[in-house]
Design an enzyme around this catalytic site. Structure first.
Site, PDB file in Angstrom:
ATOM      1  N   LYS A   5       0.844  -0.821  -0.245  1.00 36.05           N
ATOM      2  CA  LYS A   5      -0.466  -0.018  -0.304  1.00 36.05           C
ATOM      3  C   LYS A   5       0.718   1.185  -0.271  1.00 36.05           C
ATOM      4  O   LYS A   5       0.812   1.626  -0.964  1.00 36.05           O
ATOM      5  CB  LYS A   5      -1.257   0.068   1.377  1.00 36.05           C
ATOM      6  N   ASN A   6       2.294   1.180   1.198  1.00 36.36           N
ATOM      7  CA  ASN A   6       2.548   2.596   1.187  1.00 36.36           C
ATOM      8  C   ASN A   6       4.003   3.124   0.375  1.00 36.36           C
ATOM      9  O   ASN A   6       4.296   3.694  -0.292  1.00 36.36           O
ATOM     10  CB  ASN A   6       3.171   2.653   2.609  1.00 36.36           C
ATOM     11  N   ARG A  49      -9.029   0.393   3.528  1.00 35.56           N
ATOM     12  CA  ARG A  49      -8.179   1.245   2.677  1.00 35.56           C
ATOM     13  C   ARG A  49      -7.062   0.585   2.514  1.00 35.56           C
ATOM     14  O   ARG A  49      -6.343   0.973   1.523  1.00 35.56           O
ATOM     15  CB  ARG A  49      -8.038   2.749   4.142  1.00 35.56           C
ATOM     16  N   CYS A  78      -5.127   8.465   8.588  1.00 35.76           N
ATOM     17  CA  CYS A  78      -5.933   7.701  10.076  1.00 35.76           C
ATOM     18  C   CYS A  78      -5.447   7.932  11.410  1.00 35.76           C
ATOM     19  O   CYS A  78      -4.920   9.459  11.158  1.00 35.76           O
ATOM     20  CB  CYS A  78      -4.623   6.515  10.385  1.00 35.76           C
ATOM     21  N   ASP A 102       3.627   0.602  12.228  1.00 35.12           N
ATOM     22  CA  ASP A 102       2.445   0.087  11.444  1.00 35.12           C
ATOM     23  C   ASP A 102       2.019  -1.690  11.697  1.00 35.12           C
ATOM     24  O   ASP A 102       0.977  -2.143  11.767  1.00 35.12           O
ATOM     25  CB  ASP A 102       2.555   0.509   9.909  1.00 35.12           C
ATOM     26  N   ARG A 147      -0.236  15.246  12.729  1.00 38.68           N
ATOM     27  CA  ARG A 147       0.673  14.234  11.741  1.00 38.68           C
ATOM     28  C   ARG A 147       1.424  15.426  11.409  1.00 38.68           C
ATOM     29  O   ARG A 147       0.704  15.410  10.226  1.00 38.68           O
ATOM     30  CB  ARG A 147       0.430  13.335  10.665  1.00 38.68           C
TER      31      ARG A 147
HETATM   32  N1  EPU Z   1       6.895  14.753  11.200  1.00 41.00           N
HETATM   33  C1  EPU Z   1       7.461  15.319  11.814  1.00 41.00           C
HETATM   34  N2  EPU Z   1       7.420  16.291  10.439  1.00 41.00           N
HETATM   35  C2  EPU Z   1       6.675  15.941   9.180  1.00 41.00           C
HETATM   36  C3  EPU Z   1       6.164  14.334   9.388  1.00 41.00           C
HETATM   37  C4  EPU Z   1       6.684  13.687   9.840  1.00 41.00           C
HETATM   38  O1  EPU Z   1       6.717  16.271  12.356  1.00 41.00           O
HETATM   39  O2  EPU Z   1       6.966  16.497   8.789  1.00 41.00           O
HETATM   40  C5  EPU Z   1       6.701  13.378  12.351  1.00 41.00           C
HETATM   41  C6  EPU Z   1       5.710  12.164  12.691  1.00 41.00           C
HETATM   42  O3  EPU Z   1       4.531  13.264  13.380  1.00 41.00           O
HETATM   43  C7  EPU Z   1       5.921  10.897  13.416  1.00 41.00           C
HETATM   44  C8  EPU Z   1       7.035  10.927  12.317  1.00 41.00           C
HETATM   45  O4  EPU Z   1       7.477  11.790  11.291  1.00 41.00           O
HETATM   46  O5  EPU Z   1       6.326  11.270  14.218  1.00 41.00           O
HETATM   47  C9  EPU Z   1       7.284  10.161  11.418  1.00 41.00           C
HETATM   48  O6  EPU Z   1       6.350   9.952  10.449  1.00 41.00           O
HETATM   49  P1  EPU Z   1       6.257   9.749   8.866  1.00 41.00           P
HETATM   50  O7  EPU Z   1       6.198  10.676   7.801  1.00 41.00           O
HETATM   51  O8  EPU Z   1       7.482   9.100   8.414  1.00 41.00           O
HETATM   52  O9  EPU Z   1       4.639   9.050   8.235  1.00 41.00           O
HETATM   53  P2  EPU Z   1       3.947   9.026   7.300  1.00 41.00           P
HETATM   54  O10 EPU Z   1       4.268   9.625   5.530  1.00 41.00           O
HETATM   55  O11 EPU Z   1       2.970  10.301   8.092  1.00 41.00           O
HETATM   56  C10 EPU Z   1       3.602   6.575   6.551  1.00 41.00           C
HETATM   57  C11 EPU Z   1       2.770   5.536   6.288  1.00 41.00           C
HETATM   58  C12 EPU Z   1       1.729   5.658   7.637  1.00 41.00           C
HETATM   59  C13 EPU Z   1       3.421   4.357   9.208  1.00 41.00           C
HETATM   60  C14 EPU Z   1       4.047   6.319   8.850  1.00 41.00           C
HETATM   61  C15 EPU Z   1       5.587   5.458   9.755  1.00 41.00           C
HETATM   62  C16 EPU Z   1       2.327   6.072   4.286  1.00 41.00           C
HETATM   63  C17 EPU Z   1       0.945   6.721   3.286  1.00 41.00           C
HETATM   64  N3  EPU Z   1       1.954   6.103   5.780  1.00 41.00           N
HETATM   65  O12 EPU Z   1       3.064   7.969   7.818  1.00 41.00           O
HETATM   66  O13 EPU Z   1       1.189   4.388   8.231  1.00 41.00           O
HETATM   67  O14 EPU Z   1       2.950   4.507  10.079  1.00 41.00           O
HETATM   68  O15 EPU Z   1       4.848   5.965   8.034  1.00 41.00           O
HETATM   69  O16 EPU Z   1       6.579   4.069   8.958  1.00 41.00           O
HETATM   70  O17 EPU Z   1       3.419   5.746   3.889  1.00 41.00           O
HETATM   71  C18 EPU Z   1      -0.581   2.663   7.836  1.00 41.00           C
HETATM   72  O18 EPU Z   1       0.007   2.083   7.381  1.00 41.00           O
HETATM   73  O19 EPU Z   1      -1.407   2.076   8.695  1.00 41.00           O
HETATM   74  C19 EPU Z   1       0.305   4.135   8.133  1.00 41.00           C
HETATM   75  C20 EPU Z   1      -0.208   4.884   9.566  1.00 41.00           C
END
Ligand code: EPU
Length: 419
Positions: A22-23, A398, A117, A306, A122
């Site tokens: 998915k991701n 999803r 989610c 995850d 975020r």
């Molecule tokens: N963060 C910041 N600033 C940013 C971006 C992130 O402070 O600009 C912080 C977040 O608050 C968090 C950490 O950095 O504490 C990691 O966030 P990340 O950006 O890695 O998460 P994401 O890209 O929003 C993706 C996956 C999530 C998964 C996370 C961590 C996708 C679409 N989503 O989210 O997947 O939990 O990486 O591995 O790729 C899921 O699939 O169930 C899911 C939630």
């Protein structure tokens, strides 16, 4: 409204084939905008997040042809809008990848603030910092993000936090930028490598994906007519691995990359399960109650956030007291209240949860608060005594393809019912 009704008490046995990640898919689809031509994508998971992003791409002018359930051809030659429909983009998280892709493609994009989610705050400050460093102007307000750039120029960007989304987004924005971009303290998840592999297949010059320094040498354009197959889903594979342990079952997880699962395998061995690696499949079994463990979620190659709720189910029935420390999301223990309705004894406070292992879970009506919480509650329902009714299953759709059919093939008694 749909719900899953699970009659519990099953030891899962048999084979399951893992779908595309998915991701990775939700980033590769927007990345096709950079190609300005035709891409053939295989092993796409048939999940609702993929359908939404395809619909958004269509709204922007892309032509999409489904060849089979998991194969599409996407033609991004005629993009005629720089405004992604707000109500669609604000429904899910990965809509933020439209910003990096469209900045690279057209230098202009407006999207809704990303949804997804509910895991606590975020922020996307690291994405914005990266776009601005490359020369874009980004404004956020009235529920939307507007990013604009006359020209993007490569530069060095140091990530203050390790972020999957920001790493991929900056990579997307840099592919067609002038000169070289370096991302330091980059995330290393398998889907980051997969997005880089897709872009390189299409003619990009990205080096170092999978390490914490990624270098992107900007190219003038990408090539049309490439074919790419999405990597198997690490988290779906891990979910079935832990379902085998929780149910004292025996599952052959096919079409996976065992190396991506090392962090999960290590925990399974620690709590007394068995894992056999067959190269592109992995067999997981258990014949006794799992033992207690301490788990801390971390960016890859650490234990994935995850997989945290699924591990929570295993530890809820483990022998002894276990602890999970969630270091990525501030609100990822909502599932523990639902497990407690099923007889678990979990105390969650802030980023820590303590699991007093119980002998058994009992079926109950429960609610999925998010995608992985939903997957965890399916496993809980399968191992519980009695009947579990699981609500809010749109979260699960999803990110998991045909989930109840896959569990049914392993012996679970699980039905989807429309009310
Ligand atoms: N963060 C910041 N600033 C940013 C971006 C992130 O402070 O600009 C912080 C977040 O608050 C968090 C950490 O950095 O504490 C990691 O966030 P990340 O950006 O890695 O998460 P994401 O890209 O929003 C993706 C996956 C999530 C998964 C996370 C961590 C996708 C679409 N989503 O989210 O997947 O939990 O990486 O591995 O790729 C899921 O699939 O169930 C899911 C939630």
């Amino acid at each position: 409204m749909e719900k899953l009704v699970i009659k519990g008490g099953t030891r899962l046995k048999g084979e399951v084939t893992i779908s595309g990640a998915k991701n990775a898919a939700v980033a590769i689809l927007p990345a096709t905008l950079l190609v300005n031509g035709i891409c053939h994508i295989n092993n796409l998971p048939n999940i609702s997040d993929v359908k939404i992003i395809c619909n958004i791409l269509k709204e922007l002018g892309a032509k999409i042809t489904w060849k089979k359930e998991n194969e599409i051809t996407i033609d991004t030659t005629e993009i005629n809008s720089t405004k992604a429909p707000l109500e669609m983009t604000s429904k899910f998280r990965a809509s933020y990848y439209l910003i990096g892709s469209m900045l690279g493609r057209c230098g202009n994009i407006e999207v809704g603030l990303p949804g997804g989610c509910n895991l606590g705050a975020r922020p996307i400050d690291q994405h914005i910092k990266g776009f601005e460093a490359l020369g874009a102007k980004v404004t956020v307000g009235q529920g939307k993000i507007h990013a604009k750039a006359k020209k993007l120029v490569g530069t060095s960007i140091y990530m203050d936090v390790v972020s999957v989304g920001a790493t991929i987004n900056i990579m997307l924005a840099s592919v067609l930028a002038e000169g070289t971009t370096t991302i330091d303290n980059a995330a290393k998840e398998p889907h980051i490598v997969d997005v880089a592999n897709f872009l390189n297949t299409m003619g990009a010059d990205i080096r170092g994906a999978g390490t914490d320094v990624i270098k992107i040498n900007g190219v003038k354009q990408l090539k049309s007519e490439g074919t790419y197959s999405v990597v198997p889903d690490q988290i779906e594979a891990g979910t079935f691995m832990l379902a085998a342990i929780a149910s004292k079952g025996d599952i052959l997880v096919k079409n996976c990359i065992p190396e991506h699962l090392d962090c999960i395998t290590a925990k399974i061995l620690e709590i007394g399960g068995n894992v056999e690696d067959y190269g592109d499949s992995i067999r997981v079994s258990a014949n006794k109650r799992p033992s207690k463990a301490s788990v801390k979620t971390l960016p890859y190659p650490g234990f994935p956030t995850d997989m945290q709720p699924q591990m929570g189910v295993v530890l809820s029935i483990a022998n002894g007291t276990s602890i999970i420390n969630e270091s990525i999301w501030e609100s990822r223990f909502q599932y523990t209240a639902e497990l407690n309705k099923m007889g678990a004894q979990i105390t969650a406070q802030g980023k820590t949860a303590v699991f007093e292992g119980v002998d058994k879970l009992y079926g109950a009506p429960v609610y999925a608060s998010d995608l992985r919480a939903g997957a965890a509650l399916i496993i809980a329902g399968i191992i519980a005594d009695g009947v579990t009714e699981l609500y809010n299953i749109e979260h699960i759709d999803r990110g998991y393809e045909n989930i109840e059919e896959k569990f049914r093939n392993l012996g679970a008694n699980i039905q989807r019912i429309s009310e």
